[in-house]
Each structure stands twice: as C-alpha cells, then as structure tokens.
Enzyme design. Structure first.
Site, PDB file in Angstrom:
ATOM      1  N   ARG A   1       0.868  -1.017  -0.092  1.00  0.00           N
ATOM      2  CA  ARG A   1       0.108   0.006   0.090  1.00  0.00           C
ATOM      3  C   ARG A   1       1.016   1.433   0.036  1.00  0.00           C
ATOM      4  O   ARG A   1       2.156   1.181   0.614  1.00  0.00           O
ATOM      5  CB  ARG A   1      -0.980   0.114   1.303  1.00  0.00           C
ATOM      6  CG  ARG A   1      -2.109  -0.980   1.282  1.00  0.00           C
ATOM      7  CD  ARG A   1      -2.829  -1.103   2.572  1.00  0.00           C
ATOM      8  NE  ARG A   1      -3.690  -1.981   2.717  1.00  0.00           N
ATOM      9  CZ  ARG A   1      -3.312  -3.360   3.035  1.00  0.00           C
ATOM     10  NH1 ARG A   1      -2.179  -3.812   3.524  1.00  0.00           N
ATOM     11  NH2 ARG A   1      -4.525  -4.345   2.966  1.00  0.00           N
TER      12      ARG A   1
ATOM     13  N   LYS B   1      -1.938  -0.920   7.925  1.00  0.00           N
ATOM     14  CA  LYS B   1      -3.152  -1.221   7.921  1.00  0.00           C
ATOM     15  C   LYS B   1      -3.490  -2.561   8.913  1.00  0.00           C
ATOM     16  O   LYS B   1      -4.324  -2.689   9.574  1.00  0.00           O
ATOM     17  CB  LYS B   1      -3.751  -1.187   6.637  1.00  0.00           C
ATOM     18  CG  LYS B   1      -5.320  -1.488   6.602  1.00  0.00           C
ATOM     19  CD  LYS B   1      -5.920  -1.658   5.007  1.00  0.00           C
ATOM     20  CE  LYS B   1      -7.349  -1.710   5.213  1.00  0.00           C
ATOM     21  NZ  LYS B   1      -7.970  -1.574   3.829  1.00  0.00           N
TER      22      LYS B   1
ATOM     23  N   HIS C   1      -3.570   3.712  -5.570  1.00  0.00           N
ATOM     24  CA  HIS C   1      -3.722   2.381  -5.264  1.00  0.00           C
ATOM     25  C   HIS C   1      -3.584   1.495  -6.552  1.00  0.00           C
ATOM     26  O   HIS C   1      -3.804   0.454  -6.636  1.00  0.00           O
ATOM     27  CB  HIS C   1      -5.395   1.870  -4.769  1.00  0.00           C
ATOM     28  CG  HIS C   1      -5.504   1.157  -3.530  1.00  0.00           C
ATOM     29  ND1 HIS C   1      -4.641   1.078  -2.569  1.00  0.00           N
ATOM     30  CD2 HIS C   1      -6.217   0.125  -3.308  1.00  0.00           C
ATOM     31  CE1 HIS C   1      -4.826   0.378  -1.494  1.00  0.00           C
ATOM     32  NE2 HIS C   1      -5.888  -0.304  -1.938  1.00  0.00           N
TER      33      HIS C   1
ATOM     34  N   ARG D   1      -0.615  -1.049  -6.348  1.00  0.00           N
ATOM     35  CA  ARG D   1      -1.043  -2.361  -5.487  1.00  0.00           C
ATOM     36  C   ARG D   1      -1.814  -2.988  -6.622  1.00  0.00           C
ATOM     37  O   ARG D   1      -1.749  -4.509  -6.787  1.00  0.00           O
ATOM     38  CB  ARG D   1      -1.852  -1.911  -4.601  1.00  0.00           C
ATOM     39  CG  ARG D   1      -1.897  -3.256  -3.600  1.00  0.00           C
ATOM     40  CD  ARG D   1      -2.278  -2.680  -2.048  1.00  0.00           C
ATOM     41  NE  ARG D   1      -3.045  -3.693  -1.275  1.00  0.00           N
ATOM     42  CZ  ARG D   1      -2.555  -4.561  -0.466  1.00  0.00           C
ATOM     43  NH1 ARG D   1      -1.202  -4.583  -0.461  1.00  0.00           N
ATOM     44  NH2 ARG D   1      -3.441  -5.430   0.443  1.00  0.00           N
TER      45      ARG D   1
ATOM     46  N   HIS E   1      -5.625 -10.532   2.083  1.00  0.00           N
ATOM     47  CA  HIS E   1      -7.252 -10.587   1.662  1.00  0.00           C
ATOM     48  C   HIS E   1      -7.736 -12.016   2.259  1.00  0.00           C
ATOM     49  O   HIS E   1      -6.923 -13.085   2.037  1.00  0.00           O
ATOM     50  CB  HIS E   1      -7.262 -10.744   0.103  1.00  0.00           C
ATOM     51  CG  HIS E   1      -7.312  -9.174  -0.308  1.00  0.00           C
ATOM     52  ND1 HIS E   1      -7.183  -8.939  -1.807  1.00  0.00           N
ATOM     53  CD2 HIS E   1      -7.091  -8.106   0.221  1.00  0.00           C
ATOM     54  CE1 HIS E   1      -6.902  -7.623  -2.108  1.00  0.00           C
ATOM     55  NE2 HIS E   1      -6.973  -7.108  -0.664  1.00  0.00           N
TER      56      HIS E   1
ATOM     57  N   TYR F   1      -9.893  -6.904  -7.021  1.00  0.00           N
ATOM     58  CA  TYR F   1      -8.852  -6.050  -6.606  1.00  0.00           C
ATOM     59  C   TYR F   1      -7.982  -6.165  -8.011  1.00  0.00           C
ATOM     60  O   TYR F   1      -7.315  -4.879  -8.255  1.00  0.00           O
ATOM     61  CB  TYR F   1      -8.163  -6.485  -5.518  1.00  0.00           C
ATOM     62  CG  TYR F   1      -7.370  -5.206  -4.761  1.00  0.00           C
ATOM     63  CD1 TYR F   1      -8.149  -4.590  -3.820  1.00  0.00           C
ATOM     64  CD2 TYR F   1      -6.019  -5.408  -5.003  1.00  0.00           C
ATOM     65  CE1 TYR F   1      -7.239  -3.598  -3.275  1.00  0.00           C
ATOM     66  CE2 TYR F   1      -5.193  -4.381  -4.364  1.00  0.00           C
ATOM     67  CZ  TYR F   1      -5.885  -3.614  -3.565  1.00  0.00           C
ATOM     68  OH  TYR F   1      -5.187  -2.646  -2.688  1.00  0.00           O
TER      69      TYR F   1
END
Length: 191
Positions: A46, A70, A136, A139, A163, A172
């Site tokens: 990230r 995170k 983002h 990523r 995830h 994603y």
C-alpha cells in the site's frame, strides 16, 4: 473543492505501464517518483507502507521485513529487482539528512504524504489521458500482473495482499467481465 472520485484500476498494458514510468522519471523528483511506483508494482505494498519506509529498511539489502500499517502484520519485501533503482536514487536524489526513504520536499524530518504522491500520479495520468489512476493503482497493477505471470495463483496473491476472500482479490486485480469474456470466447475443452 475536494478530489474527484475515480474508479481506480490497474494498468494492464505493459507498454502503457512503461510509458507511465518514463513520464514519472521526467519530473523534478523523477528518480524518487519512479522508485515509489516501482516498489508498489513489484511488491504490492500500500502507498502508506511505501512512504513509511526508511533508508535503513532498504540500504544494502535484498530483502527486508516491515510491519504493514493497516493490518499490523509482518511482511518480507524482496528488493533484489529494485536494488539498482534504490542505489541510484540514494546516491543522486535522496536528501542524505533524512531517515525517510521518501522525505517530504518541504520538511525532510517527515515522509512524503500520500496525497502529494497522488497529485504526482494524477499529473502523469492527465498527460496520458488516463482517468482511472490513483495511489492504489500501484497495488492493483501488481495484483493483475502477479496473477498473469503466475498462472492465476490466487491463493498466493491473497496471502501477499492479506485478503480473506478470492472474490475480493479477483476484483482488486481488475479481473473483470471483459477478461472472463475473452477467456470464454476461445475456450473449447474438445480442442
């Protein structure tokens, strides 16, 4: 006025990805801006974790361990493919007095902020006519190419990204209806 809402997607075309990188290199802090992108696309970190890196995390190392902001989980970064870019950046453009790998241009005791890097990405995206670029994107681009190069190894990608759902990881990575349609058009188990 706030930032415009965009649907951030991966860059799926290698030629466009290389062009984006070349455009980043043209800026005032080109080596820094390119290295941030390269770390994101080669590690899947990230932006907050990339900008939180310190020189001591990467200098003279081919791998390093960090704790993701995170998730609070440990993560090993493999830096071998980034080594020449890191060395070049540290030797030519990095502010030697800063412990941050990517210090703020106005205060070297602080790291570059994600909103500052977002603006850098947006300038390049606007120049290239791209309306789906955000921090983002790095990523997501990593995720897309990881799946392509590793024959759809979603289990490993899920572990890398932390995830808990394959559906989230596929979305994603930008595996969308168009990709599914393209694969099914030529699919014939009798061939």
């Amino acid at each position: 006025m706030g930032q415009k809402m965009i649907n951030v997607k991966p860059i799926k075309d290698k030629e466009l990805l290389n062009q984006f990188g070349k455009e980043l290199k043209k800026g005032k802090h080109g080596k820094r801006d390119y290295l941030v992108m390269a770390i994101g696309i080669k590690t899947g970190l990230r932006i907050s974790d990339i900008l939180n890196l310190k020189v001591s995390d990467v200098k003279n190392k081919i791998q390093t361990e960090i704790v993701e902001i995170k998730t609070g989980k440990k993560r090993t970064l493999h830096l071998k493919s980034l080594t020449s870019n890191i060395i070049d950046y540290l030797n030519t453009e990095h502010s030697a007095e800063s412990e941050w790998l990517f210090p703020s241009p106005t205060d070297s005791s602080r790291q570059l902020a994600s909103h500052q890097y977002y603006k850098i990405l947006q300038k390049v995206a606007d120049n290239l006519g791209l309306d789906y670029i955000g921090t983002h994107t790095l990523r997501k681009t990593f995720s897309y190419f990881f799946l392509k190069q590793n024959k759809g190894d979603i289990v490993t990608l899920m572990k890398i990204l932390n995830h808990s759902s394959q559906a989230v990881t596929l979305r994603y990575a930008g595996i969308e209806e168009e990709d599914i349609k393209a694969k099914l058009e030529d699919f014939d188990p009798f061939k």
